[in-house]
Design an enzyme around this catalytic site. Structure first.
Site, PDB file in Angstrom:
ATOM      1  N   GLN A  85     -11.516  21.104 -36.112  1.00  0.00           N
ATOM      2  CA  GLN A  85     -12.350  20.988 -37.329  1.00  0.00           C
ATOM      3  C   GLN A  85     -13.832  21.216 -37.030  1.00  0.00           C
ATOM      4  O   GLN A  85     -14.371  20.636 -36.102  1.00  0.00           O
ATOM      5  CB  GLN A  85     -12.182  19.592 -37.921  1.00  0.00           C
ATOM      6  CG  GLN A  85     -12.681  19.475 -39.347  1.00  0.00           C
ATOM      7  CD  GLN A  85     -11.549  19.684 -40.343  1.00  0.00           C
ATOM      8  OE1 GLN A  85     -10.544  19.021 -40.258  1.00  0.00           O
ATOM      9  NE2 GLN A  85     -11.724  20.612 -41.263  1.00  0.00           N
ATOM     10  N   THR A 137     -10.900  13.812 -35.027  1.00  0.00           N
ATOM     11  CA  THR A 137      -9.666  13.910 -34.253  1.00  0.00           C
ATOM     12  C   THR A 137      -8.743  14.930 -34.907  1.00  0.00           C
ATOM     13  O   THR A 137      -7.540  14.792 -34.934  1.00  0.00           O
ATOM     14  CB  THR A 137      -9.052  12.500 -34.083  1.00  0.00           C
ATOM     15  OG1 THR A 137     -10.060  11.663 -33.504  1.00  0.00           O
ATOM     16  CG2 THR A 137      -7.864  12.466 -33.136  1.00  0.00           C
ATOM     17  N   HIS A 138      -9.352  15.976 -35.472  1.00  0.00           N
ATOM     18  CA  HIS A 138      -8.588  16.990 -36.183  1.00  0.00           C
ATOM     19  C   HIS A 138      -8.322  18.202 -35.300  1.00  0.00           C
ATOM     20  O   HIS A 138      -8.917  19.258 -35.467  1.00  0.00           O
ATOM     21  CB  HIS A 138      -9.329  17.420 -37.454  1.00  0.00           C
ATOM     22  CG  HIS A 138      -9.713  16.260 -38.328  1.00  0.00           C
ATOM     23  ND1 HIS A 138     -10.577  16.373 -39.385  1.00  0.00           N
ATOM     24  CD2 HIS A 138      -9.337  14.969 -38.299  1.00  0.00           C
ATOM     25  CE1 HIS A 138     -10.720  15.187 -39.973  1.00  0.00           C
ATOM     26  NE2 HIS A 138      -9.980  14.321 -39.328  1.00  0.00           N
ATOM     27  N   ASN A 139      -7.456  18.011 -34.306  1.00  0.00           N
ATOM     28  CA  ASN A 139      -6.970  19.122 -33.486  1.00  0.00           C
ATOM     29  C   ASN A 139      -5.712  19.659 -34.153  1.00  0.00           C
ATOM     30  O   ASN A 139      -4.860  18.877 -34.573  1.00  0.00           O
ATOM     31  CB  ASN A 139      -6.613  18.637 -32.079  1.00  0.00           C
ATOM     32  CG  ASN A 139      -7.802  18.049 -31.349  1.00  0.00           C
ATOM     33  OD1 ASN A 139      -8.605  18.763 -30.786  1.00  0.00           O
ATOM     34  ND2 ASN A 139      -7.928  16.729 -31.379  1.00  0.00           N
TER      35      ASN A 139
END
Lengths: 122, 589
Positions: free
Chosen positions: B348, B515-517
């Protein structure tokens, strides 16, 4: 004695005064008020608060599977109506340092009705 | 030698959101399910309670709920020409560990992707011409439509007791909601969470510029609520201990308080914690996953758990690593562009701002991660990209996540970092600041991917996942454009002072970003360009299903959890309604 304010009558507030005793405690309404408590006090294991089934008349800190705070373990109360009423209206005043993060119910009718509801949960 | 356990119908690898969803739906269908979780058990009653939970040092700074880097981590490099090094302490992103996973500590922003997002490659080609997408931008259409996923978005809304305001109800635009969202079959189960004063100022300023502000959708109950599982959620107390922490008011949704209470009393479900899955067993000849091998982290003993159905429900990195180690699917090769496992890794692309208002005073100690107002005017294909030189976008957010005592000291740039001047500035500005964010999309690029690290290994001797990632020219242009638009809104709020925080040229693994992998095991319509089909079933093993953001072909300008949980329900429905009746590939390539 308490005051119930009904707003909006001809631009002025009508004030109705009544005695507590006039209103019979309403367990069905108490169940609705209890929605605010049910998130933590549920029958499911692992909840944030202890289950309240059979709480009326029970000794404080009585649910073995629940990890009570030190102050609650030491409180040594019987949850009769008068203790419950005081606790529900201001949990931190009745048992200072207990871990319930709830400010309490402030309407006498709400408290009466919730206790009436809890009495049905045996 | 691993002790071979009794066969089970299905095994979950990881017990976060998707593990809990699948385990619940499969046990309902009559299957015996084992849930393996490498971390400890966590229950609201034991772990999310006062007074311990309001501890910023323990949870926010020392990251108690997060993955333990001393056991397992990943390596990182900006480009394929560099040597990757292991991340010894997570910073930019924080994968969770334990029952509930990252879904415990999330901010609970609860979004859907737009209908155009689901067919982004086709949409851009139709709108801007077939040559508009550059060769290195490897974006793909999703193999399902928004309309197909909508019932499952709705289902997850109701499981969470989500709060918000619909902007598009069955095709009818509703004033005050997000007019750019896809048609919803139903409104949010709860009314929007209350917004703080700076957020309302932001909304007013955005409106004055012709934009369409609306309250942020959150998986946090704004009122007492009972979900379809029969579980009661509480009303948000705006206590502020939300991000990186479990919810003391039982209001922010996690698997722990919305699904696990039912699973725990389900006799067909068995939870094994501290069970670290090290191997996915795969029979290449029959194209079947045969089970998993795990180590009991308390004893060091190894077990083999055979299963008819294996569901990878762990984080993006572990899902991808499991496939690469098992030899399932063709590993992505950056040089040739061939292969699929590890491809289209995205992160992100957020950028933010802060503003200070001398004449205001707000209760900035209160709030919740999702308390705030948004605009979606500059997201995805909600605006015309003609002549802009980039694709993608993101929503803007002005929120009040509450400023905790250690990290919440926002002072203008140039203020000394310690001493009496810093103290004076802290006291002055603590109640007078507002924070902004742009939740930028990431349109996959052939240079960004995951593979197995040739050097570094975890405690079990398995190669770590290696992340090769940097911000692309497209994403930087997109982000600068968003920040420019955001700056105009901030100026209209008339602050004493404001600061824009553009992303540095090179991605760094500190400080925290999101934590948007996503990506690595992406879903698609063609086995040559995807790892799983539209039902999240692996092309190369029909009894292997993969959940989570690792199946995203690219990341859009919204938080991923709403979509990955809707996909989990969608996949669970395909398994129980189609696969169990007639086991085999659900899509024939």
């Amino acid at each position: 004695m308490r005051q119930l304010i009904v707003p909006g009558l001809s631009g002025a507030a009508a004030v109705v005064t009544m005695a507590n005793a006039v209103l019979a405690a309403d367990a069905a309404r108490g169940q609705q008020v209890f929605a605010a408590c049910a998130a933590c006090h549920s029958e499911h294991a692992g909840g944030i608060g202890p289950p309240l089934k059979g709480v009326v008349g029970r000794k404080s800190a009585a649910v073995e599977s629940y990890r009570y705070s030190g102050p609650m373990r030491r409180a040594n109360l019987i949850w009769d109506e008068s203790n419950l009423r005081e606790f529900i209206s201001d949990p931190q005043d009745k048992v200072p340092g207990n871990r319930m993060p709830f400010g309490g119910l402030h309407e006498q009718r709400d408290i009466d009705d919730v206790i009436a509801f809890l009495k049905t949960q045996n | 030698m691993a002790t071979r356990l009794k066969d089970v119908d299905a095994v979950m690898v990881g017990m976060g959101w998707t593990g809990a969803i699948l385990a619940r739906e499969l046990t309902k269908a009559g299957l015996n399910v084992v849930g393996l979780e490498r971390g400890p058990d966590r229950t609201p009653g034991e772990n999310f309670i006062l007074p311990a939970i309001r501890d910023e040092l323990r949870y926010v700074q020392r990251l108690e709920l997060m993955q333990d880097n001393s056991v397992d981590t990943i390596t990182f490099r900006n480009a394929a020409s560099e040597m990757a090094l292991p991340i010894r302490r997570f910073g930019a992103f924080l994968p969770g560990e334990g029952v509930g996973g990252s879904g415990i500590h999330w901010g609970a922003l609860h979004w859907r992707f737009t209908p155009a997002d689901f067919r982004i490659r086709s949409h851009i080609s139709e709108r801007y011409g077939t040559k508009a997408i550059s060769e290195d931008m490897t974006i793909q259409d999703w193999p399902l439509s928004y309309a197909e996923l909508e019932p499952y978005y709705d289902k997850f809304d109701k499981i969470c007791g989500a709060s918000g305001k619909a902007g598009n109800l069955k095709g009818k635009i509703v004033v005050g909601g997000n007019p750019f969202e896809g048609p919803r079959s139903d409104d949010y189960p709860n009314k929007p969470i209350k917004s703080a004063a700076p957020s309302l100022m932001f909304a007013e300023a955005a409106k004055s510029l012709g934009y369409h502000p609306f309250p942020a959708p959150v998986a946090i109950a704004s009122a007492p609520y009972k979900n379809p599982e029969g579980i009661a959620l509480g009303e948000c107390q705006y206590c502020g201990y939300c991000n990186r922490i479990g919810c003391e008011a039982n209001s922010k949704a996690s698997a722990n308080n919305t699904i696990m209470p039912m699973l725990r009393s389900e006799p067909k479900f068995s939870l094994r914690t501290r069970a670290f899955v090290t191997k996915l067993n795969y029979d290449k000849a029959s194209k079947k996953a045969t089970g998993v091998v795990y180590t009991d982290m308390r004893t060091g003993e190894e077990y083999e758990q055979p299963a008819n159905l294996v569901v990878l429900t762990s984080y993006v990195f572990s899902n991808t690593q499991a496939l690469l180690l098992a030899g399932i699917g063709e590993p992505y090769d950056r040089a040739t562009g061939k292969g699929v496992v590890g491809k289209n890794y995205c992160y992100q692309f957020e950028a933010g701002a802060a503003a200070f208002f001398e004449d205001k005073e707000w209760n900035t100690y209160m709030g919740s991660a999702g308390v705030g107002m948004c605009i979606d005017d500059f997201n995805g294909e909600n605006f015309d990209h003609s002549g802009l030189g980039f694709f993608g976008g993101g929503y803007f957010f002005c929120g009040q996540a509450a400023a905790p005592p250690i990290a919440g000291r926002n002072v203008p740039h140039g203020t000394p970092r310690w001493g009496s001047e810093w103290k004076r500035a802290t006291v002055k500005w603590y109640p007078r600041f507002a924070r902004f964010n742009t939740q930028g999309s990431v349109y996959a690029n052939r240079e960004n991917f995951m593979d197995l690290d040739p050097t570094y290994k975890d405690v079990f001797g398995r190669p770590l996942i290696r992340m090769t990632y940097n911000g692309t020219e497209n994403d930087h242009k997109m982000s600068r454009y968003l920040l420019g638009k955001l700056e105009e809104i901030i100026k209209a709020m008339n602050p004493t002072h404001y600061e824009m925080y553009p992303r540095p040229r090179n991605f760094t693994i500190v400080p925290y970003q999101s934590t948007h992998n996503t990506g690595g095991t992406m879903m698609g319509a063609d086995p040559k360009t995807s790892v799983v089909n539209r039902y999240l079933q692996a092309w190369d093993a029909d009894n292997l299903f993969i959940m989570g953001a690792s199946v995203f072909p690219q990341q859009h300008g919204y938080n991923p959890t709403g979509t990955l949980c809707a996909l989990a329900y969608w996949s669970a429905n395909a398994i129980t309604e189609k696969y169990l009746k007639n086991p085999g590939p659900l899509v024939h390539a």
